[in-house]
Design a protein around this motif. Structure first.
Motif, mmCIF file in Angstrom:
data_model
loop_
_atom_site.group_PDB
_atom_site.id
_atom_site.type_symbol
_atom_site.label_atom_id
_atom_site.label_comp_id
_atom_site.label_asym_id
_atom_site.label_seq_id
_atom_site.Cartn_x
_atom_site.Cartn_y
_atom_site.Cartn_z
ATOM 1 N N TRP A 515 0.775 -1.148 0.018
ATOM 2 C CA TRP A 515 0.141 0.067 0.084
ATOM 3 C C TRP A 515 0.801 1.472 -0.024
ATOM 4 O O TRP A 515 0.531 2.329 -0.489
ATOM 5 C CB TRP A 515 -0.940 0.108 1.154
ATOM 6 C CG TRP A 515 -2.152 -0.999 1.109
ATOM 7 C CD1 TRP A 515 -2.223 -2.088 1.787
ATOM 8 C CD2 TRP A 515 -3.129 -1.162 0.063
ATOM 9 N NE1 TRP A 515 -3.438 -2.931 1.260
ATOM 10 C CE2 TRP A 515 -3.872 -2.142 0.208
ATOM 11 C CE3 TRP A 515 -3.253 -0.291 -0.773
ATOM 12 C CZ2 TRP A 515 -5.014 -2.548 -0.492
ATOM 13 C CZ3 TRP A 515 -4.612 -0.267 -1.894
ATOM 14 C CH2 TRP A 515 -5.236 -1.523 -1.573
ATOM 15 N N VAL A 518 1.477 1.729 -3.684
ATOM 16 C CA VAL A 518 0.337 2.414 -4.040
ATOM 17 C C VAL A 518 0.075 3.791 -3.819
ATOM 18 O O VAL A 518 0.014 4.531 -4.691
ATOM 19 C CB VAL A 518 -1.114 1.485 -3.746
ATOM 20 C CG1 VAL A 518 -2.298 2.367 -4.427
ATOM 21 C CG2 VAL A 518 -0.825 0.170 -3.974
ATOM 22 N N GLY A 519 0.369 4.110 -2.693
ATOM 23 C CA GLY A 519 0.387 5.577 -2.351
ATOM 24 C C GLY A 519 1.325 6.302 -2.980
ATOM 25 O O GLY A 519 1.100 7.443 -3.382
ATOM 26 N N ALA A 521 2.572 5.666 -5.937
ATOM 27 C CA ALA A 521 2.167 5.837 -7.354
ATOM 28 C C ALA A 521 1.007 6.835 -7.330
ATOM 29 O O ALA A 521 0.887 7.542 -8.472
ATOM 30 C CB ALA A 521 1.487 4.641 -7.766
ATOM 31 N N CYS A 522 0.089 7.009 -6.318
ATOM 32 C CA CYS A 522 -1.053 8.009 -6.477
ATOM 33 C C CYS A 522 -0.429 9.542 -6.234
ATOM 34 O O CYS A 522 -0.862 10.361 -7.090
ATOM 35 C CB CYS A 522 -2.111 7.852 -5.306
ATOM 36 S SG CYS A 522 -2.904 6.233 -5.691
ATOM 37 N N LEU A 523 0.714 9.662 -5.503
ATOM 38 C CA LEU A 523 1.285 10.951 -5.440
ATOM 39 C C LEU A 523 1.755 11.300 -6.812
ATOM 40 O O LEU A 523 1.689 12.349 -7.085
ATOM 41 C CB LEU A 523 2.291 10.817 -4.531
ATOM 42 C CG LEU A 523 1.992 10.987 -2.886
ATOM 43 C CD1 LEU A 523 3.262 10.860 -2.124
ATOM 44 C CD2 LEU A 523 1.197 12.172 -2.660
ATOM 45 N N TRP A 524 2.354 10.373 -7.797
ATOM 46 C CA TRP A 524 3.006 10.603 -8.913
ATOM 47 C C TRP A 524 1.860 10.841 -9.997
ATOM 48 O O TRP A 524 1.928 11.817 -10.624
ATOM 49 C CB TRP A 524 4.029 9.397 -9.161
ATOM 50 C CG TRP A 524 4.433 9.112 -10.577
ATOM 51 C CD1 TRP A 524 4.686 10.274 -11.439
ATOM 52 C CD2 TRP A 524 4.641 8.129 -11.477
ATOM 53 N NE1 TRP A 524 5.122 9.867 -12.731
ATOM 54 C CE2 TRP A 524 5.191 8.487 -12.706
ATOM 55 C CE3 TRP A 524 4.637 6.687 -11.155
ATOM 56 C CZ2 TRP A 524 5.515 7.521 -13.635
ATOM 57 C CZ3 TRP A 524 4.952 5.824 -12.109
ATOM 58 C CH2 TRP A 524 5.361 6.254 -13.410
ATOM 59 N N LEU A 526 -1.489 11.190 -9.512
ATOM 60 C CA LEU A 526 -2.825 12.106 -9.324
ATOM 61 C C LEU A 526 -2.536 13.258 -8.795
ATOM 62 O O LEU A 526 -3.188 14.129 -8.903
ATOM 63 C CB LEU A 526 -3.378 11.118 -8.237
ATOM 64 C CG LEU A 526 -4.135 9.960 -8.650
ATOM 65 C CD1 LEU A 526 -4.910 9.298 -7.318
ATOM 66 C CD2 LEU A 526 -4.836 10.064 -10.047
#
Length: 714
Positions: A515, A518-519, A521-524, A526
């Motif tokens: 996770w 995943v976090g 990747a979301c910062l990157w 989104l």
């Protein structure tokens, strides 16, 4: 001019002293102070084990030979033992796995001995313990946000200092058997140093913790009382050897069909033999009034006093190199901007163009001019083939080609954008560290802020990349935006993910949880990606392309044969990179020591590092100016990529230095640890090269605009 020089020197000395003071103001006084009353429970947390010989770390409670958490709550505690504390992103990236323990620590209550548990282990667990002792692994416990420390005293006994963590055991020869044995530390003496809390809290009986020391000891399982404690904790005791005798009956059953029965069990023997490890601890509180709460981290900076002269030597070394290069730049600047040896000014480019035109016309007339010979006037004599060509040669002839877009400009623009993003992040981290905002008390703060700055700087990255791309004549701004947002961050994420697979396989806490990936990747995708898109849109549509002072000719000029150091860009870049590396070399010794050789200490002299970084940037700019001028004098206008390579070339030498450091200073064992070392070293050098390459590119561009900006040549 003398007063100006004195003023400049005074100003520089004040800046240096200011940064030096910042280098010691690493901890903000009064920040998050916590006081305790008598008998109040102080949570003792366990974190991980780590070593200088390995890049892998392991969560403390994942070790199969330590006391597992019981799940009981201490008096006044909110959490049961084994409870995982919420960690910030930086702590997870550091490999921290902090949990509450069963050790009871109450303010002011001394415990001569407290039984913890009996841990039964087999041969596999014993081998793991032996391997950690062999690898010099250290355990990290935390009390009031202070890591448990091993206390040392200097040779002259004039100063005490701390080293974070404590060893898990030691290796020695057994006198009885003459064989090498491993001994485990199973008793820990905790010394908590305190003083009266400042202000009203102290008047009301509050106390603050200013030191936390751990003294481990190995005590055999015999001669214990009914509580499980040794009869004499402080006296001489037999050590606890990690040795399980052979279970002869099991071995005979296993080797029933063989005439050979090993005297000692081997790796493939499972004789179900076990050993019991008794764990105990002691707690002592000692009042210490010579340490202020705000300065309680100073003892962890073990080389604070000894290394200061060396840091100043690094600054002097950087100043000397930068000063020499600055003198060369002044000579170049005076020659190009104030006119050459014949007193020509900024009109030299226009005159050069007219002289070349006249020479071309002269060659067309051919023998007609030659026949006039002696009747030729002064102007014709100046146009003869024998006249010196110094004024119309070299960089002056490139006015129509010097701003010609480089090959693969669609790749260079995203690299420049990513480099600016990294420059923003590095400057922000150094500034906050010098101000004391990023300090050891904020666990993972450096990583937290670094990731945040990198993501937020996506707007600057997109903006600069779009403007450079537009200046190169690019039209597909969306493609450039996606390359800027995905190229470097994508390579970074891919490398981290692949390395994470190896650390996962080793059951190491260095591995990032799913996770967390995943976090990230979301910062990157989104946050950073939209910011890059926004900055790119503003840079491409709301801003104009950089206007050049000279017009580019339709037909490229033929580049004459080059000498060996300008013929190959990589040769000139690597040679220039050595100069920049020489500026950073001395301070780099301390950085590598803190990162690899002595992980139990903290790198704290960010004030010195900021000064060195500033001088490094100046040196890179000066080196780029000199190499660009050399290249232009050789009538080679391919300076775009060259300036980027020269700026970032010292990153190559840093990586070479890391390989030498690995071979001569480190004792890293295992394929995975070596893979992590070289991969992260290469990644760090890439980050450095992108940032310094961007500085080099922008410096060369401003220099060339300035020297060609005096004349508009059609």
């Amino acid at each position: 001019m003398s007063p100006d020089i004195r003023l400049s020197t005074s100003w520089l000395s004040r800046v240096v002293l200011l940064f030096a003071c910042f280098s010691h103001a690493f901890y903000i006084p009064g920040y998050s102070i916590r006081s305790y009353r008598d008998d109040e429970n102080i949570p003792l947390l366990v974190n991980k084990v780590y070593s200088d010989t390995s890049q892998l770390q392991y969560a403390y409670f994942d070790l199969p030979f330590v006391c597992p958490p019981t799940g009981h709550k201490h008096h006044g505690s909110s959490f049961a033992s084994g409870h995982s504390l919420p960690l910030n992103l930086g702590e997870v990236l550091r490999g921290d796995r902090i949990k509450t323990s069963d050790l009871e620590v109450n303010m002011g209550q001394d415990l001569d001995c407290q039984y913890l548990c009996d841990r039964v282990i087999g041969r596999e667990e014993m081998k793991w313990a032996q391997s950690l002792i062999e690898g010099d692994f250290l355990a990290e416990w935390i009390l009031d946000n202070l890591p448990g420390a091993t206390s040392f005293v200097t040779v002259d006994r004039s100063r005490k200092y701390y080293s974070t963590g404590f060893k898990m055991g030691y290796k020695d020869f057994d006198v009885a058997t003459g064989k090498e044995r491993y001994y485990l530390y199973n008793h820990h003496t905790l010394v908590v140093r305190w003083r009266k809390a400042p202000g009203k809290s102290g008047d009301n009986g509050g106390k603050v913790i200013v030191g936390f020391e751990v003294y481990p000891k190995s005590i055999s399982g015999g001669h214990r009382n009914e509580t499980g404690c040794p009869l004499d904790v402080s006296g001489e005791q037999d050590s606890l050897a990690l040795y399980i005798p052979t279970n002869s009956s099991k071995l005979r059953e296993q080797y029933a069909d063989s005439s050979y029965v090993p005297a000692e069990p081997t790796d493939d023997v499972d004789d179900d033999a076990t050993m019991t490890i008794p764990y105990t601890y002691s707690v002592y509180f000692r009042e210490t009034n010579d340490i202020e709460w705000a300065n309680r981290w100073d003892l962890y900076f073990s080389d604070q006093t000894e290394s200061s002269p060396t840091h100043w030597l690094a600054i002097v070394n950087s100043l000397i190199i930068s000063g020499i290069l600055g003198a060369v730049c002044i000579v170049i600047w005076g020659r190009t901007m104030q006119g050459d040896v014949r007193g020509r000014g900024d009109g030299v480019l226009e005159e050069a163009r007219l002289r070349i035109t006249k020479r071309a016309e002269k060659k067309k007339t051919g023998s007609g001019i030659l026949e006039k010979g002696s009747e030729a006037g002064p102007e014709e004599e100046l146009l003869s083939d024998e006249e010196p060509l110094e004024e119309v040669s070299g960089w002056k002839l490139l006015h129509g080609d010097v701003f010609r877009p480089p090959p693969y400009g669609g790749l260079l623009a995203p690299l420049i954008g990513s480099g600016m993003q990294l420059v923003f992040m590095i400057v922000g981290l150094l500034s906050l560290s010098c101000a004391g905002i990023l300090n050891p008390s904020w666990r993972g703060g450096f990583w937290n802020v670094g990731v945040g700055l990198f993501v937020l700087a996506g707007g600057f990255s997109g903006y600069l990349s779009a403007r450079v791309y537009k200046t190169f004549g690019g039209q597909n701004w969306r493609k450039n935006t996606m390359m800027t947002a995905l190229l470097f961050p994508g390579l970074l994420f891919t490398l981290v993910f692949v390395l994470n697979l190896f650390t996962w396989a080793q059951a190491s806490s260095t591995a990032l949880p799913f996770w967390t990936l995943v976090g990230l990747a979301c910062l990157w995708l989104l946050i950073q990606l939209p910011l890059v898109h926004l900055g790119s849109y503003i840079g491409f549509y709301r801003s104009t392309a950089w206007e050049h002072p000279t017009r580019t000719n339709p037909t490229p000029r033929q580049i004459p044969p080059q000498v060996w150091y300008t013929k190959h860009q990589i040769t000139l870049a690597l040679g220039a990179g050595l100069i920049s590396f020489a500026v950073l070399f001395i301070e780099l010794i301390f950085v590598f020591k803190s990162l690899y050789l002595d992980k139990s200490s903290y790198y704290y002299v960010f004030g010195f590092l900021s000064i060195i970084s500033t001088l490094l940037s100046i040196t890179i700019a000066e080196t780029v100016i000199i190499t660009t001028y050399i290249q232009l004098c050789a009538e080679n206008y391919h300076w775009w990529w060259q300036s980027f390579f020269v700026g970032g070339a010292s990153g190559f030498w840093i990586f070479v230095y890391s390989m030498w450091y690995y071979a001569t200073r480190l004792h890293i064992e295992g394929f995975v640890s070596s893979l992590l070392f070289f991969s992260y070293s290469a990644l760090a050098c890439t980050v450095y090269s992108l940032a310094t390459g961007t500085i080099g590119f922008l410096t060369a561009y401003m220099f060339i605009r300035r020297i060609y900006g005096g004349v508009k040549v059609d």
